[in-house]
Scaffold this motif. Structure first.
Motif, PDB file in Angstrom:
ATOM      1  N   TYR A  37       0.861  -1.180   0.000  1.00 22.67           N
ATOM      2  CA  TYR A  37       0.000   0.000   0.000  1.00 22.67           C
ATOM      3  C   TYR A  37       0.898   1.231   0.000  1.00 22.67           C
ATOM      4  CZ  TYR A  37      -3.640  -3.274   1.489  1.00 22.67           C
ATOM      5  OH  TYR A  37      -4.522  -4.333   1.569  1.00 22.67           O
ATOM      6  N   CYS A  38       0.794   2.072  -1.014  1.00 19.78           N
ATOM      7  CA  CYS A  38       1.604   3.286  -1.112  1.00 19.78           C
ATOM      8  C   CYS A  38       0.752   4.491  -0.741  1.00 19.78           C
ATOM      9  CB  CYS A  38       2.156   3.460  -2.526  1.00 19.78           C
ATOM     10  SG  CYS A  38       3.303   2.166  -3.028  1.00 19.78           S
ATOM     11  N   LEU A  39       1.111   5.146   0.342  1.00 21.63           N
ATOM     12  CA  LEU A  39       0.412   6.343   0.797  1.00 21.63           C
ATOM     13  C   LEU A  39       1.338   7.538   0.663  1.00 21.63           C
ATOM     14  CD1 LEU A  39      -0.340   3.942   3.288  1.00 21.63           C
ATOM     15  CD2 LEU A  39      -2.274   5.533   3.228  1.00 21.63           C
ATOM     16  N   VAL A  40       0.785   8.678   0.250  1.00 26.77           N
ATOM     17  CA  VAL A  40       1.610   9.866   0.025  1.00 26.77           C
ATOM     18  C   VAL A  40       1.009  11.063   0.748  1.00 26.77           C
ATOM     19  CG1 VAL A  40       2.476   9.032  -2.183  1.00 26.77           C
ATOM     20  CG2 VAL A  40       0.402  10.416  -2.139  1.00 26.77           C
ATOM     21  N   GLY A  41       1.895  11.903   1.275  1.00 28.00           N
ATOM     22  CA  GLY A  41       1.479  13.130   1.945  1.00 28.00           C
ATOM     23  C   GLY A  41       2.229  14.313   1.368  1.00 28.00           C
ATOM     24  N   LYS A  42       1.766  15.495   1.685  1.00 31.00           N
ATOM     25  CA  LYS A  42       2.387  16.698   1.134  1.00 31.00           C
ATOM     26  C   LYS A  42       2.770  17.676   2.239  1.00 31.00           C
ATOM     27  CE  LYS A  42      -2.146  18.837   0.201  1.00 31.00           C
ATOM     28  NZ  LYS A  42      -3.005  19.445  -0.841  1.00 31.00           N
ATOM     29  N   ASN A  43       3.640  18.639   1.856  1.00 32.16           N
ATOM     30  CA  ASN A  43       4.098  19.698   2.773  1.00 32.16           C
ATOM     31  C   ASN A  43       4.669  19.155   4.087  1.00 32.16           C
ATOM     32  OD1 ASN A  43       3.167  21.692   0.943  1.00 32.16           O
ATOM     33  ND2 ASN A  43       1.111  21.532   1.803  1.00 32.16           N
ATOM     34  N   PRO A  44       5.788  18.413   4.039  1.00 35.67           N
ATOM     35  CA  PRO A  44       6.648  18.125   2.886  1.00 35.67           C
ATOM     36  C   PRO A  44       6.193  16.871   2.143  1.00 35.67           C
ATOM     37  CG  PRO A  44       7.657  17.267   4.861  1.00 35.67           C
ATOM     38  CD  PRO A  44       6.395  17.959   5.309  1.00 35.67           C
ATOM     39  N   ASP A  45       6.885  16.572   1.047  1.00 34.74           N
ATOM     40  CA  ASP A  45       6.606  15.396   0.240  1.00 34.74           C
ATOM     41  C   ASP A  45       6.969  14.142   1.043  1.00 34.74           C
ATOM     42  OD1 ASP A  45       6.310  13.459  -1.673  1.00 34.74           O
ATOM     43  OD2 ASP A  45       7.660  14.362  -3.148  1.00 34.74           O
ATOM     44  N   ILE A  85     -10.513  21.103  -4.520  1.00 33.10           N
ATOM     45  CA  ILE A  85      -9.500  20.307  -3.826  1.00 33.10           C
ATOM     46  C   ILE A  85      -8.114  20.670  -4.348  1.00 33.10           C
ATOM     47  CG2 ILE A  85      -8.660  17.984  -3.349  1.00 33.10           C
ATOM     48  CD1 ILE A  85     -11.495  16.982  -3.694  1.00 33.10           C
ATOM     49  N   GLU A  86      -7.231  21.048  -3.452  1.00 34.33           N
ATOM     50  CA  GLU A  86      -5.869  21.421  -3.834  1.00 34.33           C
ATOM     51  C   GLU A  86      -5.003  20.167  -3.881  1.00 34.33           C
ATOM     52  OE1 GLU A  86      -4.475  24.401  -1.170  1.00 34.33           O
ATOM     53  OE2 GLU A  86      -5.962  25.892  -1.788  1.00 34.33           O
ATOM     54  N   VAL A  87      -4.872  19.597  -5.054  1.00 30.68           N
ATOM     55  CA  VAL A  87      -4.034  18.412  -5.243  1.00 30.68           C
ATOM     56  C   VAL A  87      -3.345  18.541  -6.592  1.00 30.68           C
ATOM     57  CG1 VAL A  87      -6.039  17.119  -6.113  1.00 30.68           C
ATOM     58  CG2 VAL A  87      -3.995  15.884  -5.372  1.00 30.68           C
ATOM     59  N   ASP A  88      -2.017  18.581  -6.574  1.00 36.80           N
ATOM     60  CA  ASP A  88      -1.222  18.779  -7.787  1.00 36.80           C
ATOM     61  C   ASP A  88       0.186  18.283  -7.501  1.00 36.80           C
ATOM     62  OD1 ASP A  88       0.348  19.792  -9.911  1.00 36.80           O
ATOM     63  OD2 ASP A  88      -1.026  21.463 -10.237  1.00 36.80           O
ATOM     64  N   ALA A  89       0.600  17.226  -8.168  1.00 40.85           N
ATOM     65  CA  ALA A  89       1.905  16.631  -7.903  1.00 40.85           C
ATOM     66  C   ALA A  89       3.055  17.584  -8.197  1.00 40.85           C
ATOM     67  CB  ALA A  89       2.075  15.347  -8.714  1.00 40.85           C
ATOM     68  N   ARG A  90       2.843  18.566  -9.087  1.00 44.51           N
ATOM     69  CA  ARG A  90       3.908  19.529  -9.382  1.00 44.51           C
ATOM     70  C   ARG A  90       4.228  20.390  -8.171  1.00 44.51           C
ATOM     71  NH1 ARG A  90       1.119  22.453 -14.303  1.00 44.51           N
ATOM     72  NH2 ARG A  90      -0.620  22.156 -12.852  1.00 44.51           N
ATOM     73  N   ILE A  91       3.270  20.492  -7.254  1.00 46.94           N
ATOM     74  CA  ILE A  91       3.443  21.275  -6.031  1.00 46.94           C
ATOM     75  C   ILE A  91       3.618  20.369  -4.822  1.00 46.94           C
ATOM     76  CG2 ILE A  91       2.328  22.962  -4.497  1.00 46.94           C
ATOM     77  CD1 ILE A  91       0.858  23.980  -7.054  1.00 46.94           C
ATOM     78  N   ASP A  92       2.816  19.303  -4.768  1.00 49.95           N
ATOM     79  CA  ASP A  92       2.837  18.408  -3.608  1.00 49.95           C
ATOM     80  C   ASP A  92       4.015  17.435  -3.646  1.00 49.95           C
ATOM     81  OD1 ASP A  92       0.423  19.641  -3.050  1.00 49.95           O
ATOM     82  OD2 ASP A  92      -0.781  18.026  -3.930  1.00 49.95           O
ATOM     83  N   PRO A 143       7.061  17.638  -6.032  1.00 52.59           N
ATOM     84  CA  PRO A 143       7.758  18.244  -7.176  1.00 52.59           C
ATOM     85  C   PRO A 143       9.071  17.558  -7.524  1.00 52.59           C
ATOM     86  CG  PRO A 143       8.156  19.515  -5.190  1.00 52.59           C
ATOM     87  CD  PRO A 143       7.182  18.438  -4.810  1.00 52.59           C
ATOM     88  N   PHE A 144       9.461  17.680  -8.807  1.00 54.15           N
ATOM     89  CA  PHE A 144      10.817  17.287  -9.196  1.00 54.15           C
ATOM     90  C   PHE A 144      11.591  18.506  -9.689  1.00 54.15           C
ATOM     91  CE2 PHE A 144       8.220  16.500 -13.002  1.00 54.15           C
ATOM     92  CZ  PHE A 144       8.958  17.106 -14.015  1.00 54.15           C
ATOM     93  N   MET A 145      10.984  19.704  -9.602  1.00 53.64           N
ATOM     94  CA  MET A 145      11.659  20.973  -9.884  1.00 53.64           C
ATOM     95  C   MET A 145      11.564  21.870  -8.656  1.00 53.64           C
ATOM     96  SD  MET A 145      13.118  21.220 -12.839  1.00 53.64           S
ATOM     97  CE  MET A 145      13.361  23.002 -12.860  1.00 53.64           C
ATOM     98  N   THR A 146      12.545  22.746  -8.514  1.00 56.69           N
ATOM     99  CA  THR A 146      12.541  23.647  -7.367  1.00 56.69           C
ATOM    100  C   THR A 146      11.499  24.748  -7.502  1.00 56.69           C
ATOM    101  OG1 THR A 146      14.314  24.910  -8.414  1.00 56.69           O
ATOM    102  CG2 THR A 146      14.954  23.235  -6.797  1.00 56.69           C
ATOM    103  N   ILE A 147      10.991  24.963  -8.710  1.00 50.41           N
ATOM    104  CA  ILE A 147       9.911  25.921  -8.913  1.00 50.41           C
ATOM    105  C   ILE A 147       8.712  25.182  -9.490  1.00 50.41           C
ATOM    106  CG2 ILE A 147      11.436  27.902  -9.259  1.00 50.41           C
ATOM    107  CD1 ILE A 147      10.885  27.608 -12.289  1.00 50.41           C
ATOM    108  N   GLY A 148       7.532  25.671  -9.159  1.00 50.35           N
ATOM    109  CA  GLY A 148       6.317  25.032  -9.656  1.00 50.35           C
ATOM    110  C   GLY A 148       5.393  26.048 -10.295  1.00 50.35           C
ATOM    111  N   PRO A 149       4.304  25.580 -10.903  1.00 53.40           N
ATOM    112  CA  PRO A 149       3.354  26.490 -11.547  1.00 53.40           C
ATOM    113  C   PRO A 149       2.481  27.192 -10.529  1.00 53.40           C
ATOM    114  CG  PRO A 149       2.509  24.274 -11.622  1.00 53.40           C
ATOM    115  CD  PRO A 149       3.882  24.178 -11.002  1.00 53.40           C
TER     116      PRO A 149
END
Length: 505
Positions: A60-68, A372-379, A381-387
């Motif tokens: 089971y893969c669970l993911v959280g954000k802020n931080p990743d 719903i605020e869900v976006d892998a580019r922000i939550d 990220p693989f870049m230091t800047i996001g959209p």
């Protein structure tokens, strides 16, 4: 209870880090452990299984954000009697992964409230489970008639409208069963998996290069998104760090795929309300964007561009061409948003509330259009800047339309920011951490977050799990259609625009 928890900080690219943790548990503790992480703000991104000599390993893969944060919970079930406790009462998404594992691996989810088949078709032999069977190709019983157990809706004046699985035009197969009273839809039931092709098993035995090419075929309109997810999962397993220039080039191509698909969807929405002129203009802009893709990568669909630690992209990024497309796009949106026919059909149609979207585990455009605020580019990220992040709250067709508009604008601005990293000279990709048995990636495709998990041994893929965002979003379409009129279904369906192929692996 067995809980051996390991945690480490893994560097993905310059300035980006992921907090990883894992644990082994047993059937008695599974529900409590998953519930703990869900209560901590994690979401269930995927569930996968791997046959072992005496057991089946379930992850089971669970993911959280802020931080990743990325946490894996694993347990083994016996092959002679594979069963585990259902998590349906705490996670709708888990309930569907459980039904998938029951069909493909024979793992029984105990006390599941809806244990009917999901992927499995009626002509499959009863004791044949394609992901664990080592026998020869079974004899499929084509003359066996086993109906799918649709829940019936009865009452005075209620009637059924069956649509599909074969449709007019080039649409992929899916069966839609409407229960209606007059023109109003009381309930919609959807049956998919007519395209099930055993794709995850096809990855087993492939080299990384072969797997990346195969990933482009998961869902044709998301060729780059899925191939990037596979590439990053492989790099994660091998401990490879890519330089910022490579990561930024990948991010640019990911946004290019988002732009041309969103433009196409906007045109199709206009077409579904009879405004064919808007669709014609959008198709012209989509064609311009796909030609720009070709000039960058020699592929209109951005195929053949990725390799482990690499990306193939022209040194000349046509920002003037992108600005020209953006300018024409704004003219189109000005007309669409002020057209009375468009406004009348879009506003208030097929509302998906925020609570409903959360319960379904929605992702991408569908989720953000419902607040719903869900976006892998922000939550994740693989870049230091996001959209620039954007969400809307209405959750209707108009909200899903405007969400795409906002995301195109954000993508154009993001590409301009990313372009400056293309001029940075850096060393090639290198191994920065010891290789692991598995790799996991999260990529924000144009439909939403794509999740890939792979296992590699001796340079060969030994296990793969793919989750397209459509997997999470398909169940929300019938909810949005409730109390919507039947003639609005093509419009509503296009406002979601979910993948059949990405779902029917």
């Amino acid at each position: 209870m067995t809980n051996s928890i390991n945690q480490q900080l893994h560097q993905i690219t310059s300035g980006i880090s992921v907090i990883r943790s894992s644990e082994a548990t047993d059937s008695d503790s599974l529900l409590g452990r998953v519930a703990f992480y869900l209560n901590e703000g994690y979401r269930l991104s995927l569930v996968c299984a791997k046959p072992l000599p005496q057991t089946i390993l379930v992850t089971y893969c669970l993911v959280g954000k802020n931080p990743d944060r990325r946490h894996e919970i694993q347990l083994e079930v016996k092959r002679e009697r594979p069963e585990l406790p259902s998590l349906a009462k705490i996670s709708f998404s888990a309930s569907r992964f459980e039904r998938e594992m029951a069909d493909l691996y024979g793992i029984i989810p105990l006390n599941h409230p809806l244990p009917k088949r999901l992927v499995r078709h009626g002509h499959w032999p009863e004791e044949w489970y394609p992901m664990i069977s080592s026998q020869e190709k079974p004899k499929f019983e084509s003359d066996r008639q086993v109906g799918y157990p649709f829940q019936e809706v009865a009452g005075s004046g209620i009637y059924e409208i069956p649509v599909g699985p074969i449709h007019a035009g080039m649409i992929e197969p899916g069966h839609f069963r409407f229960f209606a009273l007059g023109e109003t839809v009381i309930r919609l039931r959807i049956r998919l998996w007519f395209l099930h092709k055993g794709l995850e098993k096809l990855f087993v035995g492939k080299t990384p290069a072969e797997a990346i090419t195969l990933a482009e075929k998961i869902s044709g309109d998301t060729s780059f998104g899925h191939s990037l997810a596979m590439t990053m999962a492989i790099e994660d397993a091998l401990g490879i760090t890519v330089p910022t220039r490579v990561a930024s080039a990948r991010a640019i191509l990911l946004e290019a795929e988002r732009i041309y698909n969103h433009i196409g969807d906007i045109g199709a929405l206009a077409n579904d309300v009879g405004f064919s002129w808007g669709n014609a203009i959008a198709l012209d802009l989509k064609e311009e964007m796909m030609r720009l893709n070709s000039s960058l990568t020699q592929s209109r669909l951005l195929r053949g561009t990725l390799g482990v630690g690499t990306v193939k992209i022209s040194d000349h990024l046509d920002l003037i061409g992108i600005d020209r497309i953006a300018s024409k796009f704004e003219e189109l949106i000005e007309i669409l948003t002020n057209h009375s026919m468009v406004r009348d059909r879009f506003h208030g149609t097929a509302i998906l509330g925020v609570a409903q979207a959360k319960e379904m585990g929605c992702l991408g455009v569908v989720a953000r259009a419902s607040g719903i605020e869900v976006d892998a580019r922000i939550d994740h990220p693989f870049m230091t800047i996001g959209p620039t992040a954007s969400t809307l709250e209405t959750g209707d067709v108009n909200s899903r339309f405007l969400q795409r508009v906002n995301e195109i604008r954000a993508s154009v601005s993001y590409i301009r920011e990313l372009a400056r990293f293309l001029r940075v000279e850096e060393p090639i990709a290198q191994v920065s951490t010891p290789p692991r048995e598995s790799g996991f990636s999260l990529v924000e495709g144009w439909r939403g977050t794509i999740a890939h998990r792979v296992e590699i041994k001796d340079g060969i893929i030994t296990n793969a799990k793919i989750v397209d965002p459509s997997w999470f979003n398909w169940p929300s379409l019938p909810i949005a259609m409730t109390n919507t009129i039947v003639p609005d279904f093509p419009l509503v369906n296009k406002s979601f625009n979910l993948s059949y192929s990405g779902n029917d692996l």
